[in-house]
Design a protein around this motif. Structure first.
Motif, PDB file in Angstrom:
ATOM      1  N   ILE A   1       2.430  16.797   6.726  1.00  0.00           N
ATOM      2  CA  ILE A   1       3.737  16.254   6.367  1.00  0.00           C
ATOM      3  C   ILE A   1       3.986  16.342   4.863  1.00  0.00           C
ATOM      4  O   ILE A   1       5.042  16.757   4.428  1.00  0.00           O
ATOM      5  CB  ILE A   1       3.847  14.792   6.845  1.00  0.00           C
ATOM      6  N   TYR A   2       2.991  15.946   4.086  1.00  0.00           N
ATOM      7  CA  TYR A   2       3.175  15.943   2.635  1.00  0.00           C
ATOM      8  C   TYR A   2       2.335  17.063   2.034  1.00  0.00           C
ATOM      9  O   TYR A   2       1.378  17.524   2.628  1.00  0.00           O
ATOM     10  CB  TYR A   2       2.769  14.587   2.057  1.00  0.00           C
ATOM     11  N   ASP A   3       2.698  17.435   0.840  1.00  0.00           N
ATOM     12  CA  ASP A   3       1.958  18.508   0.192  1.00  0.00           C
ATOM     13  C   ASP A   3       0.680  17.944  -0.415  1.00  0.00           C
ATOM     14  O   ASP A   3       0.581  17.700  -1.607  1.00  0.00           O
ATOM     15  CB  ASP A   3       2.840  19.156  -0.883  1.00  0.00           C
TER      16      ASP A   3
ATOM     17  N   SER B   1       2.131   6.504  -6.779  1.00  0.00           N
ATOM     18  CA  SER B   1       1.052   7.296  -7.381  1.00  0.00           C
ATOM     19  C   SER B   1       1.197   8.783  -7.085  1.00  0.00           C
ATOM     20  O   SER B   1       0.644   9.608  -7.785  1.00  0.00           O
ATOM     21  CB  SER B   1      -0.319   6.782  -6.926  1.00  0.00           C
TER      22      SER B   1
ATOM     23  N   ARG C   1       8.950  -4.698  19.128  1.00  0.00           N
ATOM     24  CA  ARG C   1       8.182  -5.933  19.354  1.00  0.00           C
ATOM     25  C   ARG C   1       9.003  -7.184  19.039  1.00  0.00           C
ATOM     26  O   ARG C   1       8.452  -8.252  18.780  1.00  0.00           O
ATOM     27  CB  ARG C   1       6.897  -5.895  18.507  1.00  0.00           C
TER      28      ARG C   1
ATOM     29  N   THR D   1      10.484   1.320  14.110  1.00  0.00           N
ATOM     30  CA  THR D   1      10.117   1.554  15.523  1.00  0.00           C
ATOM     31  C   THR D   1       9.102   0.518  15.992  1.00  0.00           C
ATOM     32  O   THR D   1       9.258  -0.089  17.053  1.00  0.00           O
ATOM     33  CB  THR D   1       9.486   2.962  15.696  1.00  0.00           C
ATOM     34  N   VAL D   2       8.065   0.298  15.172  1.00  0.00           N
ATOM     35  CA  VAL D   2       6.991  -0.622  15.572  1.00  0.00           C
ATOM     36  C   VAL D   2       7.520  -2.055  15.699  1.00  0.00           C
ATOM     37  O   VAL D   2       7.226  -2.746  16.687  1.00  0.00           O
ATOM     38  CB  VAL D   2       5.819  -0.568  14.557  1.00  0.00           C
TER      39      VAL D   2
ATOM     40  N   GLU E   1       6.207  10.501  -4.589  1.00  0.00           N
ATOM     41  CA  GLU E   1       6.923  10.905  -3.365  1.00  0.00           C
ATOM     42  C   GLU E   1       7.598   9.697  -2.719  1.00  0.00           C
ATOM     43  O   GLU E   1       6.994   9.029  -1.865  1.00  0.00           O
ATOM     44  CB  GLU E   1       5.941  11.494  -2.342  1.00  0.00           C
TER      45      GLU E   1
ATOM     46  N   GLN F   1      -1.204  17.146  -4.277  1.00  0.00           N
ATOM     47  CA  GLN F   1      -1.645  15.801  -4.664  1.00  0.00           C
ATOM     48  C   GLN F   1      -3.079  15.783  -5.181  1.00  0.00           C
ATOM     49  O   GLN F   1      -3.393  15.077  -6.126  1.00  0.00           O
ATOM     50  CB  GLN F   1      -1.522  14.825  -3.484  1.00  0.00           C
TER      51      GLN F   1
ATOM     52  N   ASP G   1       0.843  -1.217   0.000  1.00  0.00           N
ATOM     53  CA  ASP G   1       0.000   0.000   0.000  1.00  0.00           C
ATOM     54  C   ASP G   1       0.871   1.257   0.000  1.00  0.00           C
ATOM     55  O   ASP G   1       0.572   2.231  -0.684  1.00  0.00           O
ATOM     56  CB  ASP G   1      -0.903   0.048   1.243  1.00  0.00           C
ATOM     57  N   HIS G   2       1.924   1.229   0.808  1.00  0.00           N
ATOM     58  CA  HIS G   2       2.792   2.410   0.877  1.00  0.00           C
ATOM     59  C   HIS G   2       3.641   2.560  -0.379  1.00  0.00           C
ATOM     60  O   HIS G   2       3.934   3.683  -0.793  1.00  0.00           O
ATOM     61  CB  HIS G   2       3.643   2.382   2.150  1.00  0.00           C
TER      62      HIS G   2
ATOM     63  N   TRP H   1       2.474   3.789  21.487  1.00  0.00           N
ATOM     64  CA  TRP H   1       2.064   2.514  20.894  1.00  0.00           C
ATOM     65  C   TRP H   1       3.137   2.031  19.911  1.00  0.00           C
ATOM     66  O   TRP H   1       3.535   0.865  19.940  1.00  0.00           O
ATOM     67  CB  TRP H   1       0.705   2.622  20.183  1.00  0.00           C
ATOM     68  N   GLU H   2       3.622   2.963  19.076  1.00  0.00           N
ATOM     69  CA  GLU H   2       4.671   2.608  18.106  1.00  0.00           C
ATOM     70  C   GLU H   2       5.849   1.952  18.810  1.00  0.00           C
ATOM     71  O   GLU H   2       6.433   1.006  18.327  1.00  0.00           O
ATOM     72  CB  GLU H   2       5.196   3.883  17.433  1.00  0.00           C
TER      73      GLU H   2
ATOM     74  N   ILE I   1      -3.653   8.702   0.795  1.00  0.00           N
ATOM     75  CA  ILE I   1      -3.630   9.788  -0.191  1.00  0.00           C
ATOM     76  C   ILE I   1      -4.323   9.406  -1.506  1.00  0.00           C
ATOM     77  O   ILE I   1      -5.161  10.164  -1.995  1.00  0.00           O
ATOM     78  CB  ILE I   1      -2.189  10.306  -0.430  1.00  0.00           C
ATOM     79  N   PRO I   2      -4.031   8.212  -2.083  1.00  0.00           N
ATOM     80  CA  PRO I   2      -4.725   7.879  -3.343  1.00  0.00           C
ATOM     81  C   PRO I   2      -6.250   7.847  -3.175  1.00  0.00           C
ATOM     82  O   PRO I   2      -6.991   8.334  -4.034  1.00  0.00           O
ATOM     83  CB  PRO I   2      -4.187   6.486  -3.692  1.00  0.00           C
TER      84      PRO I   2
ATOM     85  N   ALA J   1      -0.595   8.366   5.637  1.00  0.00           N
ATOM     86  CA  ALA J   1      -0.080   8.682   4.297  1.00  0.00           C
ATOM     87  C   ALA J   1      -0.684   7.794   3.214  1.00  0.00           C
ATOM     88  O   ALA J   1      -0.972   8.252   2.117  1.00  0.00           O
ATOM     89  CB  ALA J   1       1.434   8.558   4.286  1.00  0.00           C
ATOM     90  N   TYR J   2      -0.899   6.515   3.523  1.00  0.00           N
ATOM     91  CA  TYR J   2      -1.334   5.624   2.443  1.00  0.00           C
ATOM     92  C   TYR J   2      -2.801   5.837   2.052  1.00  0.00           C
ATOM     93  O   TYR J   2      -3.310   5.185   1.160  1.00  0.00           O
ATOM     94  CB  TYR J   2      -1.033   4.155   2.781  1.00  0.00           C
TER      95      TYR J   2
ATOM     96  N   TYR K   1       2.614   1.718  -3.311  1.00  0.00           N
ATOM     97  CA  TYR K   1       1.670   2.266  -4.295  1.00  0.00           C
ATOM     98  C   TYR K   1       1.458   3.768  -4.061  1.00  0.00           C
ATOM     99  O   TYR K   1       1.420   4.559  -5.000  1.00  0.00           O
ATOM    100  CB  TYR K   1       0.328   1.526  -4.247  1.00  0.00           C
ATOM    101  N   THR K   2       1.329   4.147  -2.786  1.00  0.00           N
ATOM    102  CA  THR K   2       1.120   5.569  -2.469  1.00  0.00           C
ATOM    103  C   THR K   2       2.316   6.399  -2.928  1.00  0.00           C
ATOM    104  O   THR K   2       2.155   7.454  -3.534  1.00  0.00           O
ATOM    105  CB  THR K   2       0.894   5.762  -0.957  1.00  0.00           C
TER     106      THR K   2
ATOM    107  N   ILE L   1       7.472   9.131   1.142  1.00  0.00           N
ATOM    108  CA  ILE L   1       6.361   8.480   1.853  1.00  0.00           C
ATOM    109  C   ILE L   1       6.775   7.063   2.252  1.00  0.00           C
ATOM    110  O   ILE L   1       6.536   6.631   3.381  1.00  0.00           O
ATOM    111  CB  ILE L   1       5.079   8.476   0.985  1.00  0.00           C
TER     112      ILE L   1
END
Lengths: 113, 214
Positions: B178-180, A49, A70, A65-66, A52, B184, A42-43, B52-53, B151-152, B148-149, A45-46, A55
């Protein structure tokens, strides 16, 4: 769908080559690995598209980090990205596939330094 | 008084709704609602997300914090009925987007400016946004996508809403910072990068400004 095929191949490869991952995280771990790989795609693709790459690189930072908090090491993330790079060509339109490989390589360079 | 989002976050994570509400009520003696949303609640919830992260809190604790923050937000919201002829705004999160608190704060700010607000919460499929908009006839539709994901999806949703409604579209969410995001989605929507920016947009009058990136 090509996306499912990619995720299937990548996840099967991880659990075949690293049986200890199964021992440590079990069935739930495998479900998470599948989920994570859809998230990677997904990222990718983002980033593609929108044009950037950042991203995907920011996402990689978040992922580190995540996952490291863990008990999943950076080496496994690098390995996962390498497997995606092998699995993507031929399964997505060429231009899109090339962009994905470029983002994955940039992310790996960042992870390995 | 200095604003202390970390202290507020501690109340949220402790599930202490009374302490959380008292803290915010005290802050409101010195600061505006928008200040409290922007400089207490938002950074507190970002901090909860960071914890959480880092695996320092559980998913359950994150949900608890969200619930307490939601409670506090509802307690301090403005509830005077708007004038019949006041403008209307429909606010919703994209399908799959669960992070609704920022948009709920935006809803509260619209109310304080006397708007009719139809806040539709998290994860609403686009077909239902369209149906609801056809009924409510808002002048403005606000969409939120925190990650971010999205955006599409955000881009496609803006295009559909522009084609099928007469409303001006505004978009927001952490991603917008964060992003423009404006670039987009092109000039189809105005990007509201913060709650303060929303307040400025409301204060300046929004007629004809919906094509600007704020």
């Amino acid at each position: 769908m090509s996306k499912e095929r990619i995720v299937e191949e990548v996840v099967a490869g991880i659990y075949k080559d690293y049986p200890w991952v199964w021992d440590k995280f079990g069935e739930r771990g495998k479900e998470k690995t599948i989920e994570d790989n859809y998230h990677h795609l997904d990222h990718l693709y983002t980033a593609y598209s929108t044009g950037e790459a950042q991203i995907f690189l920011d996402y990689t930072d978040w992922l580190v980090t995540v996952l490291t908090s863990r008990g999943v090491g950076v080496d496994l993330i690098v390995d996962n990205f390498e497997r995606l790079e092998k699995s993507i060509p031929g399964r997505l339109p060429q231009k899109e596939a090339e962009a994905y490989l470029n983002y994955l390589q940039q992310a790996r360079v960042k992870l390995e330094t | 008084m200095e604003l202390e989002p970390r202290l507020f976050a501690e109340h949220l994570l402790a599930g202490d709704d009374v302490a959380a509400l008292l803290y915010v009520q005290k802050a409101l003696e010195h600061f505006s609602h928008t200040d409290v949303y922007e400089h207490v609640m938002t950074p507190a919830m970002y901090h909860v997300g960071d914890l959480w992260e880092q695996n320092k809190i559980t998913v359950a604790e994150e949900h608890l914090a969200t619930g307490v923050c939601d409670f506090v937000l509802a307690q301090i919201d403005h509830r005077d009925p708007p004038a019949a002829e006041a403008p209307r705004v429909l606010l919703c999160c994209l399908e799959g987007e669960e992070h609704y608190l920022g948009l709920k704060m935006a809803a509260s700010i619209f109310r304080r400016y006397g708007w009719h607000v139809r806040f539709l919460g998290p994860t609403l499929p686009l077909e239902h946004v369209l149906k609801d908009a056809a009924q409510f006839q808002p002048q403005v539709i606000g969409l939120s996508g925190a990650l971010a994901y999205r955006i599409p999806q955000l881009k496609a949703s803006v295009e559909t809403l522009k084609a099928e409604t007469n409303a001006d579209i505004i978009i927001s969410g952490r991603t917008a910072l964060i992003y423009d995001l404006g670039a987009q989605v092109g000039y189809a929507a105005a990007t509201i990068a913060s709650l303060e920016a929303l307040e400025n947009w409301l204060e300046d009058g929004n007629e004809g400004t919906a094509n600007a990136t704020i």
